[in-house]
Enzyme design. Structure first.
Site, mmCIF file in Angstrom:
data_model
loop_
_atom_site.group_PDB
_atom_site.id
_atom_site.type_symbol
_atom_site.label_atom_id
_atom_site.label_comp_id
_atom_site.label_asym_id
_atom_site.label_seq_id
_atom_site.Cartn_x
_atom_site.Cartn_y
_atom_site.Cartn_z
ATOM 1 C CE1 TYR A 73 -5.147 -4.770 4.287
ATOM 2 C CE2 TYR A 73 -5.072 -7.276 4.532
ATOM 3 C CZ TYR A 73 -5.059 -6.182 3.814
ATOM 4 O OH TYR A 73 -4.725 -6.188 2.361
ATOM 5 N N PRO A 98 -12.830 -0.022 -1.684
ATOM 6 C CG PRO A 98 -11.815 0.066 -3.710
ATOM 7 C CD PRO A 98 -12.750 0.951 -2.912
ATOM 8 C CE1 TYR A 156 -2.630 -3.410 1.552
ATOM 9 C CE2 TYR A 156 -4.365 -1.532 0.956
ATOM 10 C CZ TYR A 156 -3.964 -3.041 1.269
ATOM 11 O OH TYR A 156 -5.005 -3.885 1.376
HETATM 12 C C1 PHB Z 1 -7.222 -7.183 -4.618
HETATM 13 O O1 PHB Z 1 -6.418 -7.991 -4.491
HETATM 14 O O2 PHB Z 1 -7.950 -7.150 -5.354
HETATM 15 C C2 PHB Z 1 -7.442 -6.196 -3.292
HETATM 16 C C3 PHB Z 1 -6.372 -6.357 -2.263
HETATM 17 C C4 PHB Z 1 -6.372 -5.569 -1.205
HETATM 18 C C5 PHB Z 1 -7.141 -4.480 -1.192
HETATM 19 C C6 PHB Z 1 -8.228 -4.371 -2.184
HETATM 20 C C7 PHB Z 1 -8.158 -4.989 -3.167
HETATM 21 O O3 PHB Z 1 -7.400 -3.748 -0.004
#
Ligand code: PHB
Length: 397
Positions: A390, A298, A207
């Site tokens: 998470y 997301p 991230y």
């Molecule tokens: C994904 O792999 O599509 C994905 C992974 C983590 C996220 C959002 C999407 O926070």
């Protein structure tokens, strides 16, 4: 005279995505019969790309109820994530902090496993239906009417009706305005998402926050990767060449010391960001589950996990309602589910606003955000809060 063919079931479920199918699977194991229907074909649902991270509880639900052992075989266990900012990267060690992991296993595969399990068990699932309508929600026998894939019209009466029909839910709209509250939040950005045929660029998800904007480097398999970068909601994905996409992604993660492995881009789309909740999650004999009742942005991949957590609780409460014949368990479902929903709303909002570049940010806002990231990553308490959320808050008995 209606040309609808009447039929009866205990639970009629509108929506045969992961939430609807997992619910009917759990109900079948409790001896409760159901019919699930969806306006999309099975192929259409299988071709929808969604998030790819499962919480530990979600994995356990798939395995414990006999849906999938593939999740262990084909999924990848992740024991942490990288939070990259300020020119470097900081690992959040899930195992070390909370003794939990996540599993990289795409929603599409969860859907395939569930659809296979329902087929194997003789479940009644109708894909590709049209003209869906629901009604008599406050009576003892609400109905769902639909036209099946062969053009025959049906009227199904049920003891309970479940709206698991996604973020554009038809069922949700049937709740009278004076019986519901809706909570919204729009965000001034979206994600540009791609699939690329390339090897992974790092062992875990990255991230990445920088002045160039947010990027998320996720994965699918050894040869297929999923990546996202923050963009304007009005961005046209077709207007971007592969070179321009790679240059944008490389600039964003390069600011924090990463270089991405590039490959052909096989899919691209823009994902809108919205937070939404409708309360309560029941009305008369109708209950809502998953995206039909709530949407999260997301960041943090909570959408599917929340939907699975909803239906786990819903199956328990429907079992009680069937046994006792009353509606009180539906209110208990709504109350229990909303507790987790609002925690996930907070977490998704927090991850989103902590990591993205806000278009109208002042220099103060930018430095404060860096202070927030430093506070989280340099503190065991801060990192533990993130890791616990998470990987998914432990379920209450
Ligand atoms: C994904 O792999 O599509 C994905 C992974 C983590 C996220 C959002 C999407 O926070």
């Amino acid at each position: 005279m209606s040309s609808h063919t009447p039929a009866r079931t205990q639970v009629a479920v509108v929506g045969a995505g992961p939430a609807g199918l997992m619910l009917t699977h759990l109900l079948a194991q409790a001896g409760i019969d159901s019919v699930a229907l969806d306006t999309r074909t099975r192929t259409e649902i299988e071709q929808t790309h969604r998030a790819g991270i499962l919480e530990q509880d979600s994995v356990d639900l798939l395995v414990d109820t006999g849906v999938s052992d593939r999740v262990h075989r084909d999924g990848y266990r992740h024991d942490g994530i990288e939070l990259a900012f300020g020119g470097g990267s900081h690992r959040i060690d899930f195992q070390g902090l909370v003794g939990a992991s996540t599993q990289l296993y795409p929603q599409t595969d969860v859907f395939i496993d569930l659809a296979d399990a329902r087929e194997r068990d003789g479940g009644d699932v109708r894909f590709g239906v049209s003209d869906v309508s629901v009604g008599d929600l406050e009576s003892d026998a609400p109905f769902v009417r639909f036209t099946d894939a062969d053009g025959a019209q049906h009227e199904l009466r049920a003891d309970f009706l479940v709206g698991a029909d996604g973020s554009r839910s038809l069922c949700r709209r049937e709740v009278p305005e004076d019986s519901r509250r809706q909570y919204f939040r729009e965000y001034p950005f979206a994600w540009f998402g791609i699939l690329t045929e390339a090897p992974p660029s790092a062992p875990e998800l990255i991230y990445s926050h920088s002045e160039h904007g947010f990027a998320l480097i996720s994965q699918r398999t050894e040869t297929l990767q999923r990546m996202y970068f923050q963009c304007d909601p009005s961005e046209d994905p077709q207007a971007w060449s592969d070179d321009r996409i790679w240059s944008e992604l490389q600039t964003r993660v390069g600011a924090n010391g990463y270089t991405l492995q590039e490959g052909p881009i096989t899919s691209r789309s823009v994902l809108p960001f919205r937070s939404f909740v409708q309360e309560p999650m029941h009305h008369g004999r109708l209950v809502l589950a998953g995206d039909a009742a709530h949407t999260v942005p997301p960041t943090g991949a909570k959408g599917l996990n929340l939907a699975l957590a909803d239906v786990r609780v819903l199956a328990e409460e429907l079992e009680r309602a069937v046994a006792a014949g009353g509606l009180a368990p539906l209110a208990d479902y709504s109350r229990r589910a909303l507790e987790r929903v609002w925690k996930a709303q907070h977490f998704s909002y927090w991850m989103t606003t902590m990591l993205h570049t806000l278009p109208d940010a002042t220099p103060f806002d930018v430095r404060r955000q860096e202070g927030e990231l430093a506070a989280v990553t340099s503190s065991v308490a801060g990192s533990t809060f993130l890791a616990e959320a998470y990987t998914g808050w432990p379920r209450r008995a």
